[in-house]
Design a protein around this motif. Structure first.
Motif, PDB file in Angstrom:
ATOM      1  N   VAL A  33     -31.589  14.931  -7.974  1.00 38.00           N
ATOM      2  CA  VAL A  33     -31.412  15.129  -6.541  1.00 38.00           C
ATOM      3  C   VAL A  33     -32.449  16.122  -6.025  1.00 38.00           C
ATOM      4  O   VAL A  33     -33.066  15.904  -4.979  1.00 38.00           O
ATOM      5  CB  VAL A  33     -29.968  15.575  -6.215  1.00 38.00           C
ATOM      6  CG1 VAL A  33     -29.841  15.997  -4.759  1.00 38.00           C
ATOM      7  CG2 VAL A  33     -28.980  14.452  -6.537  1.00 38.00           C
ATOM      8  N   LEU A  34     -32.685  17.191  -6.772  1.00 37.95           N
ATOM      9  CA  LEU A  34     -33.702  18.162  -6.368  1.00 37.95           C
ATOM     10  C   LEU A  34     -35.103  17.549  -6.343  1.00 37.95           C
ATOM     11  O   LEU A  34     -35.942  17.936  -5.530  1.00 37.95           O
ATOM     12  CB  LEU A  34     -33.679  19.374  -7.299  1.00 37.95           C
ATOM     13  CG  LEU A  34     -32.462  20.293  -7.154  1.00 37.95           C
ATOM     14  CD1 LEU A  34     -32.454  21.327  -8.254  1.00 37.95           C
ATOM     15  CD2 LEU A  34     -32.433  20.943  -5.780  1.00 37.95           C
ATOM     16  N   LYS A  35     -35.344  16.583  -7.205  1.00 36.06           N
ATOM     17  CA  LYS A  35     -36.646  15.915  -7.258  1.00 36.06           C
ATOM     18  C   LYS A  35     -36.960  15.238  -5.921  1.00 36.06           C
ATOM     19  O   LYS A  35     -38.130  15.139  -5.524  1.00 36.06           O
ATOM     20  CB  LYS A  35     -36.655  14.898  -8.400  1.00 36.06           C
ATOM     21  CG  LYS A  35     -37.945  14.152  -8.589  1.00 36.06           C
ATOM     22  CD  LYS A  35     -39.002  15.012  -9.227  1.00 36.06           C
ATOM     23  CE  LYS A  35     -40.228  14.165  -9.564  1.00 36.06           C
ATOM     24  NZ  LYS A  35     -41.378  14.976  -9.861  1.00 36.06           N
ATOM     25  N   ILE A  36     -35.929  14.792  -5.206  1.00 34.60           N
ATOM     26  CA  ILE A  36     -36.130  14.192  -3.881  1.00 34.60           C
ATOM     27  C   ILE A  36     -36.827  15.199  -2.966  1.00 34.60           C
ATOM     28  O   ILE A  36     -37.756  14.851  -2.233  1.00 34.60           O
ATOM     29  CB  ILE A  36     -34.799  13.714  -3.266  1.00 34.60           C
ATOM     30  CG1 ILE A  36     -34.143  12.655  -4.153  1.00 34.60           C
ATOM     31  CG2 ILE A  36     -35.004  13.207  -1.835  1.00 34.60           C
ATOM     32  CD1 ILE A  36     -32.675  12.409  -3.826  1.00 34.60           C
ATOM     33  N   GLY A  37     -36.389  16.467  -3.026  1.00 35.72           N
ATOM     34  CA  GLY A  37     -37.011  17.510  -2.212  1.00 35.72           C
ATOM     35  C   GLY A  37     -38.474  17.712  -2.574  1.00 35.72           C
ATOM     36  O   GLY A  37     -39.325  17.908  -1.698  1.00 35.72           O
ATOM     37  N   ARG A  67     -48.019   6.758   2.899  1.00 36.74           N
ATOM     38  CA  ARG A  67     -47.190   5.596   2.543  1.00 36.74           C
ATOM     39  C   ARG A  67     -46.778   5.650   1.074  1.00 36.74           C
ATOM     40  O   ARG A  67     -45.613   5.403   0.734  1.00 36.74           O
ATOM     41  CB  ARG A  67     -47.927   4.289   2.855  1.00 36.74           C
ATOM     42  CG  ARG A  67     -48.030   4.004   4.347  1.00 36.74           C
ATOM     43  CD  ARG A  67     -48.555   2.601   4.638  1.00 36.74           C
ATOM     44  NE  ARG A  67     -49.935   2.418   4.201  1.00 36.74           N
ATOM     45  CZ  ARG A  67     -50.999   2.682   4.959  1.00 36.74           C
ATOM     46  NH1 ARG A  67     -50.843   3.168   6.177  1.00 36.74           N
ATOM     47  NH2 ARG A  67     -52.217   2.457   4.496  1.00 36.74           N
ATOM     48  N   LYS A  68     -47.703   5.968   0.192  1.00 45.32           N
ATOM     49  CA  LYS A  68     -47.385   6.046  -1.241  1.00 45.32           C
ATOM     50  C   LYS A  68     -46.340   7.126  -1.502  1.00 45.32           C
ATOM     51  O   LYS A  68     -45.406   6.915  -2.287  1.00 45.32           O
ATOM     52  CB  LYS A  68     -48.651   6.331  -2.057  1.00 45.32           C
ATOM     53  CG  LYS A  68     -49.573   5.145  -2.167  1.00 45.32           C
ATOM     54  CD  LYS A  68     -50.834   5.512  -2.942  1.00 45.32           C
ATOM     55  CE  LYS A  68     -51.782   4.342  -3.023  1.00 45.32           C
ATOM     56  NZ  LYS A  68     -53.033   4.687  -3.716  1.00 45.32           N
ATOM     57  N   GLU A  69     -46.503   8.260  -0.855  1.00 44.80           N
ATOM     58  CA  GLU A  69     -45.537   9.347  -1.065  1.00 44.80           C
ATOM     59  C   GLU A  69     -44.159   8.977  -0.521  1.00 44.80           C
ATOM     60  O   GLU A  69     -43.137   9.358  -1.099  1.00 44.80           O
ATOM     61  CB  GLU A  69     -46.052  10.651  -0.441  1.00 44.80           C
ATOM     62  CG  GLU A  69     -47.317  11.204  -1.072  1.00 44.80           C
ATOM     63  CD  GLU A  69     -47.198  11.549  -2.553  1.00 44.80           C
ATOM     64  OE1 GLU A  69     -46.077  11.673  -3.068  1.00 44.80           O
ATOM     65  OE2 GLU A  69     -48.242  11.700  -3.205  1.00 44.80           O
ATOM     66  N   LEU A  70     -44.124   8.237   0.588  1.00 42.47           N
ATOM     67  CA  LEU A  70     -42.827   7.788   1.110  1.00 42.47           C
ATOM     68  C   LEU A  70     -42.128   6.851   0.124  1.00 42.47           C
ATOM     69  O   LEU A  70     -40.911   6.926  -0.057  1.00 42.47           O
ATOM     70  CB  LEU A  70     -43.007   7.106   2.471  1.00 42.47           C
ATOM     71  CG  LEU A  70     -43.263   8.047   3.642  1.00 42.47           C
ATOM     72  CD1 LEU A  70     -43.681   7.250   4.868  1.00 42.47           C
ATOM     73  CD2 LEU A  70     -42.037   8.895   3.925  1.00 42.47           C
ATOM     74  N   VAL A  71     -42.895   5.977  -0.512  1.00 43.28           N
ATOM     75  CA  VAL A  71     -42.310   5.105  -1.536  1.00 43.28           C
ATOM     76  C   VAL A  71     -41.772   5.951  -2.683  1.00 43.28           C
ATOM     77  O   VAL A  71     -40.679   5.693  -3.201  1.00 43.28           O
ATOM     78  CB  VAL A  71     -43.325   4.052  -2.031  1.00 43.28           C
ATOM     79  CG1 VAL A  71     -42.779   3.298  -3.236  1.00 43.28           C
ATOM     80  CG2 VAL A  71     -43.682   3.091  -0.910  1.00 43.28           C
ATOM     81  N   THR A  76     -37.373   7.799  -5.869  1.00 43.93           N
ATOM     82  CA  THR A  76     -36.704   8.964  -6.440  1.00 43.93           C
ATOM     83  C   THR A  76     -35.264   9.044  -5.959  1.00 43.93           C
ATOM     84  O   THR A  76     -34.357   9.361  -6.732  1.00 43.93           O
ATOM     85  CB  THR A  76     -37.483  10.248  -6.072  1.00 43.93           C
ATOM     86  OG1 THR A  76     -38.814  10.129  -6.588  1.00 43.93           O
ATOM     87  CG2 THR A  76     -36.828  11.483  -6.656  1.00 43.93           C
ATOM     88  N   THR A  77     -35.037   8.729  -4.698  1.00 36.79           N
ATOM     89  CA  THR A  77     -33.680   8.725  -4.152  1.00 36.79           C
ATOM     90  C   THR A  77     -32.826   7.649  -4.828  1.00 36.79           C
ATOM     91  O   THR A  77     -31.668   7.893  -5.196  1.00 36.79           O
ATOM     92  CB  THR A  77     -33.726   8.503  -2.630  1.00 36.79           C
ATOM     93  OG1 THR A  77     -34.493   9.558  -2.043  1.00 36.79           O
ATOM     94  CG2 THR A  77     -32.333   8.466  -2.025  1.00 36.79           C
ATOM     95  N   LEU A  78     -33.391   6.466  -5.010  1.00 30.45           N
ATOM     96  CA  LEU A  78     -32.643   5.389  -5.671  1.00 30.45           C
ATOM     97  C   LEU A  78     -32.355   5.714  -7.135  1.00 30.45           C
ATOM     98  O   LEU A  78     -31.280   5.383  -7.650  1.00 30.45           O
ATOM     99  CB  LEU A  78     -33.392   4.071  -5.535  1.00 30.45           C
ATOM    100  CG  LEU A  78     -33.450   3.529  -4.107  1.00 30.45           C
ATOM    101  CD1 LEU A  78     -34.425   2.362  -4.017  1.00 30.45           C
ATOM    102  CD2 LEU A  78     -32.067   3.141  -3.613  1.00 30.45           C
ATOM    103  N   VAL A  79     -33.285   6.383  -7.807  1.00 29.29           N
ATOM    104  CA  VAL A  79     -33.041   6.796  -9.191  1.00 29.29           C
ATOM    105  C   VAL A  79     -31.904   7.817  -9.233  1.00 29.29           C
ATOM    106  O   VAL A  79     -31.036   7.752 -10.110  1.00 29.29           O
ATOM    107  CB  VAL A  79     -34.329   7.340  -9.852  1.00 29.29           C
ATOM    108  CG1 VAL A  79     -34.019   8.021 -11.177  1.00 29.29           C
ATOM    109  CG2 VAL A  79     -35.336   6.214 -10.053  1.00 29.29           C
ATOM    110  N   ALA A  80     -31.882   8.731  -8.280  1.00 31.74           N
ATOM    111  CA  ALA A  80     -30.776   9.695  -8.221  1.00 31.74           C
ATOM    112  C   ALA A  80     -29.452   8.971  -7.992  1.00 31.74           C
ATOM    113  O   ALA A  80     -28.436   9.293  -8.625  1.00 31.74           O
ATOM    114  CB  ALA A  80     -31.023  10.727  -7.121  1.00 31.74           C
TER     115      ALA A  80
END
Length: 113
Positions: A33-37, A67-71, A76-80
């Motif tokens: 979850v922190l990785k999302i930040g 765009r790449k960073e948004l992906v 990362t959110t989906l992995v969380a």
């Protein structure tokens, strides 16, 4: 999200699980979850770079970088989510997405007649 895409997300989750070292399950969830930040910070950095907002760095990024960073944020959110619920996370995502679409889309003409 297709089941193939969710399978890819779950492959990443499993790989991370296998390489999590001595982290407990609770710690793995917190770190993901922190990785999302962290990833959001990279989007912010790229956006600053697009607008040359940091005079020291100038025009350091492109819209492609944004765009790449948004992906990366999305994955990362989906992995969380998959970490929290490996079996039902994909269905949870689909249900929530449908809820959000229904909330903002006007009802279809004649619906409910």
């Amino acid at each position: 999200m297709s089941s193939e895409q969710w399978d890819q997300v779950d492959r990443i989750r499993r790989w991370l699980d296998e390489n999590a070292g001595e982290l407990s399950e609770r710690e793995r969830v917190m770190m993901r979850v922190l990785k999302i930040g962290e990833e959001f910070g990279e989007v912010s950095e790229a956006l600053h770079g697009v607008y040359s907002a940091n005079p020291r760095k100038g025009a350091s990024h492109s819209w492609e970088d944004v765009r790449k960073e948004l992906v990366d944020v999305a994955v990362t959110t989906l992995v969380a989510l998959a970490t929290l619920d490996p079996e039902g996370g994909g269905k949870e995502f689909e249900a929530r997405l449908q809820f959000l679409v229904d909330r903002v889309m006007p009802p279809a003409e004649g619906a409910g007649d």
